[in-house]
Scaffold this motif. Sequence first.
Motif, PDB file in Angstrom:
ATOM      1  N   HIS A 176     -15.719 -32.965  41.406  1.00 50.47           N
ATOM      2  CA  HIS A 176     -15.376 -34.058  40.486  1.00 50.47           C
ATOM      3  C   HIS A 176     -14.569 -35.139  41.215  1.00 50.47           C
ATOM      4  O   HIS A 176     -14.823 -36.341  41.048  1.00 50.47           O
ATOM      5  CB  HIS A 176     -14.594 -33.513  39.283  1.00 50.47           C
TER       6      HIS A 176
ATOM      7  N   ASP B  67     -16.873 -37.080  43.445  1.00 47.33           N
ATOM      8  CA  ASP B  67     -17.647 -38.052  42.660  1.00 47.33           C
ATOM      9  C   ASP B  67     -16.799 -39.269  42.313  1.00 47.33           C
ATOM     10  O   ASP B  67     -17.257 -40.407  42.385  1.00 47.33           O
ATOM     11  CB  ASP B  67     -18.181 -37.397  41.377  1.00 47.33           C
TER      12      ASP B  67
ATOM     13  N   ARG C 260     -13.433 -28.919  40.706  1.00 51.45           N
ATOM     14  CA  ARG C 260     -12.450 -30.021  40.768  1.00 51.45           C
ATOM     15  C   ARG C 260     -12.671 -30.867  42.019  1.00 51.45           C
ATOM     16  O   ARG C 260     -12.601 -32.093  41.969  1.00 51.45           O
ATOM     17  CB  ARG C 260     -11.028 -29.467  40.729  1.00 51.45           C
TER      18      ARG C 260
END
Length: 111
Positions: free
Chosen positions: A17, A20, A14
Amino acid sequence: MLNELEQLAAKIGRVLHHADTLAAENQRLRAEIDRLRAEASQLRTDREAMAADRELLNIKIEEAQLRIQSILDKLPTASDARQLDLLGEGAPATGTDPDASGAHPAPGEHA
């Protein structure tokens, strides 16, 4: 312990992510900043060009005002006996009444 490692791996996933997503948002914001800088630069250039045009127009206006004033200074005044019939109506140049017969009293005479 395996359960804790799986939870930690999920959290790391997480976070990665999210990292990103933040990197993509950061890139989008940098592109937007570059676009706005370019736009601001163009607006500055346009403003400078408009200021130069305005200065040029002010100079032309001042020159025109001087030419107009020069022309006005050359025109006869209302009390000038040499006043021209600028309207071309055939009215007496020195008479104030356009309905007058055109006969003017001689100097020293009263009408």
